[in-house]
Design a protein around this motif. Sequence first.
Motif, PDB file in Angstrom:
ATOM      1  N   MET A  28       0.744  -1.210  -0.038  1.00 40.60           N
ATOM      2  CA  MET A  28      -0.037   0.021  -0.038  1.00 40.60           C
ATOM      3  C   MET A  28       0.968   1.356  -0.024  1.00 40.60           C
ATOM      4  N   GLU A  29       2.059   1.220   0.775  1.00 40.24           N
ATOM      5  CA  GLU A  29       3.042   2.483   0.956  1.00 40.24           C
ATOM      6  C   GLU A  29       3.678   2.661  -0.462  1.00 40.24           C
ATOM      7  N   LEU A  30       3.863   1.309  -1.181  1.00 42.03           N
ATOM      8  CA  LEU A  30       4.465   1.597  -2.377  1.00 42.03           C
ATOM      9  C   LEU A  30       3.362   2.165  -3.639  1.00 42.03           C
ATOM     10  N   ASP A  31       2.191   1.720  -3.420  1.00 41.97           N
ATOM     11  CA  ASP A  31       1.146   2.390  -4.325  1.00 41.97           C
ATOM     12  C   ASP A  31       0.926   3.968  -4.152  1.00 41.97           C
ATOM     13  N   TRP A  32       1.015   4.223  -2.550  1.00 40.96           N
ATOM     14  CA  TRP A  32       0.850   5.763  -2.440  1.00 40.96           C
ATOM     15  C   TRP A  32       1.864   6.360  -2.880  1.00 40.96           C
ATOM     16  N   LEU A  33       3.247   5.721  -2.983  1.00 37.91           N
ATOM     17  CA  LEU A  33       4.727   6.565  -3.531  1.00 37.91           C
ATOM     18  C   LEU A  33       4.227   6.746  -5.085  1.00 37.91           C
ATOM     19  N   HIS A  34       3.969   5.458  -5.538  1.00 32.95           N
ATOM     20  CA  HIS A  34       3.610   5.685  -7.107  1.00 32.95           C
ATOM     21  C   HIS A  34       2.604   6.698  -7.651  1.00 32.95           C
ATOM     22  N   LEU A  35       1.575   6.849  -6.685  1.00 32.11           N
ATOM     23  CA  LEU A  35       0.625   7.682  -7.104  1.00 32.11           C
ATOM     24  C   LEU A  35       0.883   9.188  -6.737  1.00 32.11           C
ATOM     25  N   GLY A  36       1.772   9.445  -5.798  1.00 33.79           N
ATOM     26  CA  GLY A  36       2.459  10.734  -5.296  1.00 33.79           C
ATOM     27  C   GLY A  36       3.280  11.027  -6.559  1.00 33.79           C
ATOM     28  N   THR A  37       3.893  10.022  -6.991  1.00 40.78           N
ATOM     29  CA  THR A  37       5.060  10.423  -8.233  1.00 40.78           C
ATOM     30  C   THR A  37       4.196  11.147  -9.331  1.00 40.78           C
ATOM     31  N   LEU A  38       3.219  10.174  -9.733  1.00 38.86           N
ATOM     32  CA  LEU A  38       2.370  10.446 -10.947  1.00 38.86           C
ATOM     33  C   LEU A  38       1.836  11.867 -10.684  1.00 38.86           C
ATOM     34  N   VAL A  39       1.116  12.168  -9.617  1.00 40.97           N
ATOM     35  CA  VAL A  39       0.624  13.488  -9.375  1.00 40.97           C
ATOM     36  C   VAL A  39       1.931  14.681  -9.439  1.00 40.97           C
ATOM     37  N   PHE A  40       2.835  14.606  -9.051  1.00 41.23           N
ATOM     38  CA  PHE A  40       4.156  15.312  -9.078  1.00 41.23           C
ATOM     39  C   PHE A  40       4.346  15.505 -10.336  1.00 41.23           C
ATOM     40  N   LEU A  41       4.512  14.487 -11.234  1.00 38.91           N
ATOM     41  CA  LEU A  41       4.913  14.641 -12.633  1.00 38.91           C
ATOM     42  C   LEU A  41       3.907  15.355 -13.215  1.00 38.91           C
ATOM     43  N   ALA A  42       2.639  15.108 -13.116  1.00 45.71           N
ATOM     44  CA  ALA A  42       1.639  15.752 -13.765  1.00 45.71           C
ATOM     45  C   ALA A  42       1.488  17.261 -13.550  1.00 45.71           C
ATOM     46  N   HIS A  43       1.703  17.676 -12.250  1.00 44.56           N
ATOM     47  CA  HIS A  43       2.042  19.152 -11.933  1.00 44.56           C
ATOM     48  C   HIS A  43       3.162  19.924 -12.612  1.00 44.56           C
ATOM     49  N   MET A  44       4.281  18.914 -12.702  1.00 48.22           N
ATOM     50  CA  MET A  44       5.509  19.452 -13.272  1.00 48.22           C
ATOM     51  C   MET A  44       5.131  19.617 -14.926  1.00 48.22           C
ATOM     52  N   LEU A  45       4.653  18.667 -15.540  1.00 49.66           N
ATOM     53  CA  LEU A  45       4.234  18.944 -16.900  1.00 49.66           C
ATOM     54  C   LEU A  45       3.312  20.041 -17.243  1.00 49.66           C
ATOM     55  N   GLY A  46       2.334  20.243 -16.217  1.00 51.51           N
ATOM     56  CA  GLY A  46       1.367  21.175 -16.308  1.00 51.51           C
ATOM     57  C   GLY A  46       2.143  22.425 -16.265  1.00 51.51           C
ATOM     58  N   ILE A  47       3.104  22.747 -15.279  1.00 53.21           N
ATOM     59  CA  ILE A  47       3.658  24.297 -15.288  1.00 53.21           C
ATOM     60  C   ILE A  47       4.519  24.243 -16.484  1.00 53.21           C
ATOM     61  N   ILE A  48       5.311  23.348 -16.936  1.00 61.63           N
ATOM     62  CA  ILE A  48       5.951  23.345 -18.086  1.00 61.63           C
ATOM     63  C   ILE A  48       4.938  23.858 -19.433  1.00 61.63           C
ATOM     64  N   ALA A  49       3.740  23.111 -19.296  1.00 54.86           N
ATOM     65  CA  ALA A  49       2.882  23.613 -20.524  1.00 54.86           C
ATOM     66  C   ALA A  49       2.365  24.753 -20.399  1.00 54.86           C
ATOM     67  N   ALA A  50       1.966  25.348 -18.816  1.00 56.88           N
ATOM     68  CA  ALA A  50       1.676  26.458 -18.529  1.00 56.88           C
ATOM     69  C   ALA A  50       2.576  27.567 -19.195  1.00 56.88           C
TER      70      ALA A  50
END
Length: 507
Positions: free
Chosen positions: A1-23
């Motif tokens: 479960m901890e690993l899943d949350w880690l993966h989810l957090g990584t994906l959220v972070f990457l999405a927001h970073m890509l969002g900032i770059i695209a912005a």
Amino acid sequence: MELDWLHLGTLVFLAHMLGIIAACHAVVNTRTSQGAVAWAVSLVAMPYFTLVPYLFLGRSKFAGYIDERRLENEILRSRAHPAEWHSDHASHAGGTAALQDVSGATATADATGPSELRGVAAPGPAAYLGNPAIRTLTRLSGMPFLRGNSVRVLLNGDATFTAILEAIERAKHYVIVQFFIVRADPLGQLLKELLIAKAQAGVRVYFLYDSIGSFDLPRRYVDALRAAGVETHPFATKRVFVNRFQINFRNHRKIVIVDGERAFVGGHNVGVEYLGGNPRLSPWRDTHVEVRGPAVASIQFVFTEDWYWATQRLPEVGPASPSGDDMHCMVLSSGPADKQETCSLFFVEAINAARERIWITTPYLIPDEAVFSALRLAVLRGVDVRIMIPSRRDHHVVFAASKLYAYDAINAGVRIFRYRPGFLHQKVVLVDHIAAAIGSANLDNRSFRLNFEIMVLTVDSGFASQVEAMLLEDFAQSYEIDVNDYRGAPAWRRMTMHVARLFSPIL
């Protein structure tokens, strides 16, 4: 479960970073501040929902086409002998020598000085708009303002396609066909069979269609044309890798040219709905024009640019033939490759030139701030400002946004009419009692900045009278709306209008 949350957090972070770059990309590359803000906020706040749409819709500058246009113009200049289209001879004697060889127009984009435009405001119809307006429009379009043309209004699909098919049937040397939408329905099949017959008879046939507008055109339709010798190509922006995912840039032009003698421009595409074949939208109301004279070569030049982008080859076309009439015409092409926002500025200049009336018909009413300001100022000058739009919808989001813009326009004193009988698709601008423009451009942001469009401006009192009679008949079949069209709507519907307007930069 901890690993899943880690993966989810990584994906959220990457999405927001890509969002900032695209912005950041949106802020730098989006043409309007409203569009930049809309994209930047949504990309930063909701990158999960907006990153993919931005990939397909976000860019509003078509860099690849700009480079090709510069290269092509140099090629055209080397192939043709530039003529003094801005001289007295070109402006007053019909200008047939001004638009020759493969391009149909030569070295016009660089004519910018007042002395270079002498003669375009000669006594007569051209003088009505005056030197400043004509000079502005010729500089804006890069096209000459020529006399010696004949322009005929074609009302609705039956008249338009009867004239087009009859002209193609008589072709002896070459046929140019360019449409945004081509369907493999009975009308499309009729056109295909005629083009195949002409190609087999030795006529050069060029067929260009938009890859987005004609996305459902069957491969067998294209293959049959090519097998018969018809030079057939899609217009697509994805030839350059950075445009690989873009669906913003659509070639919305509708052009047919036969032997340099006759050209057809307007709102019709190739499909039975344009003949009234769609019961939900029938009867379809649309307008085309048939042009003869030196302005045909200007229209050929517009096609040549598009064809060169699609094929890297120049079509073999001839000079325009004289018409025997004396109408003043200018062809205005626009698109995302322009240095200026040509289409929007054309509407602004046309509205500003009006002293008595400005009547506009458009299927989509989503003006930008510049056009809306020009409309408000025209009302304050005492100009009769009318806009006719459909009462039936073909796109729900666009229709909802148009209702809100109509409300704002009515509050500014603009009279808004809705056409009753069927779907209104014509694109017409009537200025006072002397000038009319008909073509493919809508009064919306997509035509202003994202689509490739073409309009034919005719300055002639007789032609303007024909357009006036046509529009008066349309107004007689329309009803005028007031502020209650918005205020009387349920709260949820008004909210829908406001949400729809948020998408106006890409509608």
